[in-house]
Design an enzyme around this catalytic site. Structure first.
Site, short mmCIF file in Angstrom:
data_model
loop_
_atom_site.label_atom_id
_atom_site.label_comp_id
_atom_site.label_asym_id
_atom_site.label_seq_id
_atom_site.Cartn_x
_atom_site.Cartn_y
_atom_site.Cartn_z
N ARG A 1 0.83 -1.22 0.00
CA ARG A 1 0.00 0.00 0.00
C ARG A 1 0.86 1.26 0.00
O ARG A 1 0.54 2.24 0.67
CB ARG A 1 -0.97 0.04 1.19
N SER B 1 -10.56 -1.73 4.18
CA SER B 1 -9.75 -1.81 5.40
C SER B 1 -9.31 -0.41 5.82
O SER B 1 -8.71 0.31 5.02
CB SER B 1 -8.51 -2.67 5.16
N GLU C 1 -4.77 3.03 6.48
CA GLU C 1 -4.61 2.78 5.05
C GLU C 1 -5.44 3.83 4.29
O GLU C 1 -5.05 4.32 3.25
CB GLU C 1 -5.11 1.36 4.70
C1 LIG Z 1 -15.44 -2.74 0.04
C2 LIG Z 1 -14.04 -2.31 -0.19
C3 LIG Z 1 -13.02 -3.25 -0.34
C4 LIG Z 1 -11.72 -2.86 -0.56
N1 LIG Z 1 -10.76 -3.82 -0.71
C5 LIG Z 1 -9.49 -3.46 -0.96
C6 LIG Z 1 -8.47 -4.45 -1.14
O1 LIG Z 1 -8.71 -5.64 -1.07
N2 LIG Z 1 -7.21 -4.04 -1.39
C7 LIG Z 1 -6.88 -2.71 -1.49
O2 LIG Z 1 -5.73 -2.40 -1.76
N3 LIG Z 1 -7.83 -1.77 -1.33
C8 LIG Z 1 -9.11 -2.09 -1.06
N4 LIG Z 1 -10.05 -1.12 -0.90
C9 LIG Z 1 -9.66 0.29 -0.90
C10 LIG Z 1 -9.76 1.00 -2.24
O3 LIG Z 1 -10.75 0.43 -3.07
C11 LIG Z 1 -8.43 1.04 -2.97
O4 LIG Z 1 -7.44 1.70 -2.21
C12 LIG Z 1 -8.55 1.73 -4.33
O5 LIG Z 1 -7.36 1.56 -5.04
C13 LIG Z 1 -8.86 3.22 -4.22
O6 LIG Z 1 -9.22 3.68 -5.49
P1 LIG Z 1 -10.13 4.96 -5.67
O7 LIG Z 1 -10.18 5.26 -7.13
O8 LIG Z 1 -11.42 4.79 -4.98
O9 LIG Z 1 -9.23 6.04 -4.93
P2 LIG Z 1 -9.74 7.22 -3.99
O10 LIG Z 1 -10.30 6.68 -2.74
O11 LIG Z 1 -10.55 8.16 -4.77
O12 LIG Z 1 -8.31 7.89 -3.65
C14 LIG Z 1 -7.37 7.18 -2.87
C15 LIG Z 1 -6.02 7.90 -2.98
O13 LIG Z 1 -5.55 7.83 -4.31
C16 LIG Z 1 -5.33 9.13 -4.85
N5 LIG Z 1 -5.69 9.12 -6.28
C17 LIG Z 1 -6.89 8.77 -6.83
N6 LIG Z 1 -6.82 8.86 -8.16
C18 LIG Z 1 -5.56 9.29 -8.46
C19 LIG Z 1 -4.87 9.58 -9.68
N7 LIG Z 1 -5.45 9.46 -10.88
N8 LIG Z 1 -3.57 9.98 -9.60
C20 LIG Z 1 -2.96 10.10 -8.40
N9 LIG Z 1 -3.55 9.87 -7.22
C21 LIG Z 1 -4.84 9.45 -7.26
C22 LIG Z 1 -6.24 10.05 -4.03
O14 LIG Z 1 -5.78 11.39 -4.06
C23 LIG Z 1 -6.12 9.40 -2.66
O15 LIG Z 1 -4.93 9.80 -2.02
C24 LIG Z 1 -11.39 -1.49 -0.66
C25 LIG Z 1 -12.40 -0.53 -0.52
C26 LIG Z 1 -13.71 -0.92 -0.28
C27 LIG Z 1 -14.78 0.13 -0.17
#
Ligand SMILES: Cc1cc2nc3c(=O)[nH]c(=O)nc-3n(C[C@H](O)[C@H](O)[C@H](O)COP(=O)(O)OP(=O)(O)OC[C@H]3O[C@@H](n4cnc5c(N)ncnc54)[C@H](O)[C@@H]3O)c2cc1C
Length: 306
Positions: free
Chosen positions: A171, A226, A298
């Site tokens: 992460r 998480s 996280e």
């Molecule tokens: C039900 C559930 C299950 C999950 N399971 C997992 C899992 O198994 N493993 C895991 O790793 N994560 C998990 N996650 C967390 C999450 O889905 C991941 O971290 C995912 O990668 C976040 O993507 P997002 O587009 O929603 O990012 P956001 O939540 O919108 O942003 C997260 C971070 O990324 C940055 N960001 C977003 N887009 C960009 C971009 N284009 N360029 C630069 N920075 C950017 C944001 O500024 C922020 O700092 C889970 C979440 C949920 C709700």
């Protein structure tokens, strides 16, 4: 208040004081002073080129790992989800823009008879968020399969970067310290290298993975996955939280999930960002007191308090 900047030529949606509770999976949080959802990467480039150099910018994908405090984001939120063309194959690599949802990449890879991306079906975020977080599960991680990326800077200029220019781990992702950069860069797209696979086998793996998730995670309630990183191999945050008797702990409308102790759920979006943050801090304090372990988040927490 009318936006002091007169933007020209944009095709995306530009709004003021947009509630971020509409754009994060926790369904809580304050407003973005300015909010832009670009139509595509060209539109994004045009927009960034017109922003003042010192404007605080926050890129958001699907907000599935994000808590925006009640006071909101005093700057610009760029909403990437949706600003993307469908994934495609380019020179044997899978190309996906940052705004594509990860499960779509997983399905596309399977359709192309490519393996090793099945785990992405369980990540409810975008490619951009997955790159930034080095998201992963069930043994797979985003940067394991990245070949190269394209970033975009404050002036809206695109830059191709190789995987070797980044340092990544659990992460965690950052540009290597000796790599030249002229300031903030965000992800615009990625090329993934995937081994040959079997469509039917990949579909079976994805189905099994989703079944497993539904059984172990409170997916029907607003959450952000998480909340805490696992402190070490074998020592999970969920087990520590459960051992401290914190399951079902409530604050406002939010609570520690009874199904998975490392999840905070917010049924009906009733809890505020402050309630969620209170739970986070309370868990950190209690686990440190009882178990001597400081849990690190996280999820990303941004914005001003109310
Ligand atoms: C039900 C559930 C299950 C999950 N399971 C997992 C899992 O198994 N493993 C895991 O790793 N994560 C998990 N996650 C967390 C999450 O889905 C991941 O971290 C995912 O990668 C976040 O993507 P997002 O587009 O929603 O990012 P956001 O939540 O919108 O942003 C997260 C971070 O990324 C940055 N960001 C977003 N887009 C960009 C971009 N284009 N360029 C630069 N920075 C950017 C944001 O500024 C922020 O700092 C889970 C979440 C949920 C709700």
């Amino acid at each position: 208040m009318a936006d002091p900047i007169q933007f020209h030529g944009l095709r995306g949606q530009l709004r003021e004081n947009e509630p971020m509770s509409r754009h994060v999976s926790w369904r809580a949080g304050g407003p973005a002073r300015r909010f832009f959802a670009p139509a595509d990467l060209e539109d994004l480039s045009l927009f960034l080129g017109q922003l003042p150099e010192d404007e605080p910018v926050l890129f958001v994908g699907l907000g599935s790992n994000l808590l925006v405090r009640e006071g909101g984001w005093r700057g610009t939120v760029v909403m990437m989800y949706g600003a993307a063309r469908a994934p495609r194959m380019e020179e044997g690599l899978l190309y996906a823009e940052a705004g594509v949802a990860c499960p779509k990449v997983a399905r596309f890879a399977a359709d192309q008879n490519l393996g090793s991306a099945e785990w992405m079906t369980g990540i409810p975020g975008t490619v951009g968020g997955a790159l930034a977080m080095n998201a992963g599960c069930y043994g797979g991680e985003t940067w394991d399969i990245v070949e190269r990326v394209v970033t975009i800077n404050r002036r809206g200029q695109l830059r191709r970067r190789g995987k070797e220019e980044f340092e990544f781990g659990y992460r965690h992702l950052e540009l290597k310290s000796d790599v030249a950069s002229d300031g903030d860069e965000w992800f615009a797209s990625a090329h993934f290298r995937l081994p040959e696979g079997d469509r039917e086998e990949s579909r079976e793996i994805m189905k099994a993975l989703l079944t497993k998730r539904r059984a172990s995670q409170p997916l029907q309630l607003p959450n952000a996955g998480s909340v805490f990183r696992n402190p070490s191999e074998g020592k999970t945050a969920a087990r520590l939280i459960q051992a401290c008797g914190l399951k079902r702990l409530e604050k406002g409308g939010a609570r520690v999930s009874e199904k998975h102790a490392n999840f905070i759920v917010n049924p009906g979006g009733a809890g505020s960002a402050a309630d969620i943050e209170w739970l986070i801090e309370h868990i950190q304090q209690k686990v440190e007191e009882d178990k001597g372990v400081r849990l690190m988040t996280e999820v990303k927490i941004v914005g001003d308090p109310a």
